[in-house]
Design an enzyme around this catalytic site. Structure first.
Site, PDB file in Angstrom:
ATOM      1  N   GLU A 213       0.844  -1.257  -0.046  1.00  0.00           N
ATOM      2  CA  GLU A 213      -0.002  -0.035   0.034  1.00  0.00           C
ATOM      3  C   GLU A 213       1.003   1.350   0.088  1.00  0.00           C
ATOM      4  O   GLU A 213       0.590   2.221  -0.642  1.00  0.00           O
ATOM      5  CB  GLU A 213      -0.955   0.035   1.179  1.00  0.00           C
ATOM      6  CG  GLU A 213      -1.933  -1.180   1.246  1.00  0.00           C
ATOM      7  CD  GLU A 213      -2.964  -0.929  -0.007  1.00  0.00           C
ATOM      8  OE1 GLU A 213      -3.002   0.164  -0.487  1.00  0.00           O
ATOM      9  OE2 GLU A 213      -4.120  -1.989  -0.138  1.00  0.00           O
ATOM     10  N   ASP A 346      -4.582  -9.747  -8.602  1.00  0.00           N
ATOM     11  CA  ASP A 346      -5.040  -8.720  -9.740  1.00  0.00           C
ATOM     12  C   ASP A 346      -3.661  -8.085 -10.024  1.00  0.00           C
ATOM     13  O   ASP A 346      -3.263  -8.233 -11.345  1.00  0.00           O
ATOM     14  CB  ASP A 346      -6.120  -7.752  -8.988  1.00  0.00           C
ATOM     15  CG  ASP A 346      -5.807  -7.222  -7.712  1.00  0.00           C
ATOM     16  OD1 ASP A 346      -4.738  -7.368  -7.155  1.00  0.00           O
ATOM     17  OD2 ASP A 346      -6.692  -6.705  -7.215  1.00  0.00           O
ATOM     18  N   GLU A 480     -12.182   0.311 -10.244  1.00  0.00           N
ATOM     19  CA  GLU A 480     -11.833  -0.493 -11.469  1.00  0.00           C
ATOM     20  C   GLU A 480     -12.695  -0.549 -12.545  1.00  0.00           C
ATOM     21  O   GLU A 480     -12.183  -0.687 -13.838  1.00  0.00           O
ATOM     22  CB  GLU A 480     -11.734  -1.941 -10.787  1.00  0.00           C
ATOM     23  CG  GLU A 480     -10.630  -2.470  -9.933  1.00  0.00           C
ATOM     24  CD  GLU A 480     -10.871  -1.706  -8.616  1.00  0.00           C
ATOM     25  OE1 GLU A 480     -12.028  -1.433  -8.112  1.00  0.00           O
ATOM     26  OE2 GLU A 480      -9.978  -1.638  -7.626  1.00  0.00           O
TER      27      GLU A 480
HETATM   28  C1  DMJ Z   1      -6.466   0.572  -5.154  1.00  0.00           C
HETATM   29  O1  DMJ Z   1      -5.279   0.906  -3.826  1.00  0.00           O
HETATM   30  C2  DMJ Z   1      -5.552  -0.291  -6.349  1.00  0.00           C
HETATM   31  O2  DMJ Z   1      -6.170  -0.305  -7.393  1.00  0.00           O
HETATM   32  C3  DMJ Z   1      -5.193  -1.542  -5.783  1.00  0.00           C
HETATM   33  O3  DMJ Z   1      -4.581  -2.222  -6.922  1.00  0.00           O
HETATM   34  C4  DMJ Z   1      -6.421  -2.309  -5.639  1.00  0.00           C
HETATM   35  N1  DMJ Z   1      -7.468  -1.862  -4.805  1.00  0.00           N
HETATM   36  C5  DMJ Z   1      -7.448  -0.377  -4.740  1.00  0.00           C
HETATM   37  C6  DMJ Z   1      -8.675   0.291  -5.302  1.00  0.00           C
HETATM   38  O4  DMJ Z   1      -9.984  -0.508  -5.156  1.00  0.00           O
END
Ligand code: DMJ
Length: 586
Positions: A213, A346, A480
């Site tokens: 993060e 992902d 997304e």
């Molecule tokens: C974001 O912090 C980034 O896109 C991450 O890869 C996945 N989740 C969140 C948003 O949904």
């Protein structure tokens, strides 16, 4: 009798023949000269043609006012101020190489800046683009008023909010929003944010943070802010934070820990992760930022660390060619065989593709890993519902769970972005897959009461694209689906993607906007919103930026020159030619 016949009677035949020949030659010659001059005056300007091929028009060029409001004095004044501002930012950055003595320096902002091929100021401002900016203003102003310096805003109770992902580092929203403010030309706000970074952003904390993060939001946010504005403080802070993250790689395999105490350098993994494993989407989502850190610091260690992750992965046997989400950093063996293109997996796939694109398509290893993985996903996880909706399921030891997360919806954009380079004539096929995923994700929104998508939706028990479990019905302002619309719009120009984006804008305005900002909601199937009282920093970094770009011109941060990290922070392609230094790893 013609004149020539009459005249020819008085002049000897041979003399007449010679004269005719000379006349014809003269005619041909003058026709040729006329043609040449015509070419000079009437053909299009060749320099413009070349610039169309090799460069996108610069901000300066687009603002010599070919746009619709060129006669508008107020707007011209505005543009002049903006140009002066951008120039000033870039000029400051020109001094960067001279000021750095500590390390061997790879990156030259001047060269980079001269080769900038993006437009910072659009020539047209659509109402919709304008709307995204207004939303950003409301989100930002509210944060500033009620939560300045905190990581995030509680928009209903109107105070600060801090998740433990960032330990005691502060200001996640400020750093995450920097580039969005810049791209939307909100320079006053950008300057206030810069000032806060200069004076208050502090990484000397005795606290445990999530390496992933902190990397995607803080390192990514600072890098983009640097590349856009040229302000040295962002480069310096990004490198400083990157160095603090390096101890996370001190494991027997070099696969980093998920959590790290920034002061002691002690790392560990999430207690819930299968047998003490590190998570694919976490250790696999460092590559883009770390390659840029090496480039901006001259320290190759960053690049070596992420290249080593590839090595470990490439040595491992993959079940059906798939990458399990859990990997033990001590033994180097897979944990539980759970595969997902949503949460836990992902952005690992996203970074394989983008590593190749960001390397100016020289990173053949990243390219191969991406297309091989995508093939395995297509074979083992991608399915079509009874009524023809394509979805990407989750795979658990060979068994499918017919569920797709909101997070998985980014895959539409990713597959579209990679379709052009797909091996074996698969470009068209992958574009169709991307469009199908976009349609499914749109359906997941359309089938709710509030027209916003649930956290996860299912394709079993007689339902399609609907959340059936109470704990999967929430919406936390995630980007997304809009991200995928933005990519699909850029690649197809099918107006439905802008229409779908506009539907999302209306739903956000109607159900998430509150007096003190924007809030997530707990159940998208309820008749009215029940707020979760959090304005996530990624709402400003990603959701609003992707909305803005969806309604912008294509040459606004064009994909051939910029790659977005997983938090939507744009990073420039590292050119293999001499216009920029390559990201050499020693
Ligand atoms: C974001 O912090 C980034 O896109 C991450 O890869 C996945 N989740 C969140 C948003 O949904």
């Amino acid at each position: 009798m013609t004149v020539s016949e009459a005249v020819s009677g008085f002049i000897p035949r041979s003399y007449w023949d010679t004269l005719t020949e000379k006349f014809i030659l003269l005619l041909v010659f003058s026709a040729f000269i006329t043609l040449c001059f015509g070419a000079i005056f009437f053909l299009p300007d060749s320099s413009k043609l070349l610039s169309g091929v090799f460069f996108h028009s610069s901000a300066v060029e687009t603002n010599t006012h070919t746009g619709p409001d060129s006669s508008d004095a107020g707007s011209a004044g505005n543009d002049d101020r903006l140009l002066a501002k951008i120039k000033k930012d870039h000029e400051k950055a020109l001094n960067v190489p001279q000021r750095l003595h500590l390390r061997r320096y790879f990156f030259y902002f001047k060269t980079f800046n001269e080769s900038l091929r993006f437009v910072l100021i659009s020539t047209t401002l659509h109402t919709e683009e304008d709307q995204a900016e207004k939303m950003m203003k409301h989100a930002w102003d509210s944060y500033k008023q009620y939560a300045w310096g905190s990581n995030e805003l509680r928009p209903v109770s109107k105070h600060g909010h801090s998740s433990n992902l960032f330990g005691s580092i502060k200001g996640a929203t400020i750093v995450d929003a920097l580039d969005t403010l810049y791209i939307m030309e909100m320079f006053e706000e950008f300057d206030a944010a810069t000032d806060w970074v200069e004076k208050s952003l502090d990484f000397n904390v005795n606290a445990e943070v999530s390496v992933f993060e902190v990397n995607i939001r803080f390192v990514g946010g600072l890098l983009s802010a640097y590349y856009l504005s040229g302000k040295e403080v962002f480069r310096r802070k990004a490198v400083e934070l990157g160095e603090k993250l390096l101890p996370a790689f001190k494991t027997p395999t070099g696969i980093p820990w998920a959590l790290l105490n920034l002061k002691s350098g002690i790392g560990r993994n999430w207690p819930w992760a299968s047998g003490g494993s590190s998570i694919l989407a976490e250790y696999g989502t460092l590559h883009l930022e770390f390659m840029h850190l090496s480039r901006l610091s001259g320290n190759s260690e960053f690049a070596q660390k992420v290249m080593n992750i590839r090595k470990v992965l490439n040595r491992l046997e993959k079940p059906q060619g798939l990458y399990p989400n859990y990997l033990n950093p001590n033994s180097g063996q897979w944990g539980q065989h759970h595969v997902s293109v949503g949460g836990l997996g992902d952005s690992f796939y996203e970074y394989l593709l983008k590593a190749w694109l960001m390397s100016d398509k020289t990173d053949e290893e990243g390219k191969k890993m991406y297309y091989d993985a995508l093939q395995a996903i297509e074979t083992n996880l991608m399915r079509k519902s009874t009524n023809g909706l394509t979805y990407i399921a989750e795979w658990k030891g060979g068994l499918l769970e017919h569920k797709m997360g909101h997070l998985t919806c980014f895959a539409g954009g990713m597959i579209a972005l990679g379709a052009d380079g797909a091996p074996g004539d698969k470009t068209g096929h992958q574009m169709e897959q991307a469009a199908e995923i976009a349609r499914t994700c749109h359906e997941s929104y359309a089938r709710t009461t509030l027209k916003l998508g649930p956290e996860a939706f299912r394709f079993d028990g007689g339902v399609e694209a609907i959340a059936t479990r109470q704990n999967e019905k929430y919406f936390i302002l995630r980007p997304e689906v809009i991200e995928t619309y933005m990519y699909m719009w850029r690649f197809t120009h099918d107006p439905k993607y802008r229409e779908w984006g506009w539907e999302a804008v209306q739903a956000l305005e109607q159900h998430c906007r509150v007096d003190g900002g924007y809030s997530g909601i707990r159940d998208v199937y309820a008749s009215s919103p029940n707020y979760d009282d959090v304005q996530q920093s990624f709402y400003l970094a990603e959701t609003l930026k992707y909305l803005y770009l969806l309604f912008s011109e294509d040459d606004h941060l064009p994909f051939e020159h910029w790659v977005f990290n997983t938090e939507a922070h744009p990073l420039p392609v590292i050119r293999k030619d001499k216009t920029d230094r390559p990201n050499e790893v020693e």
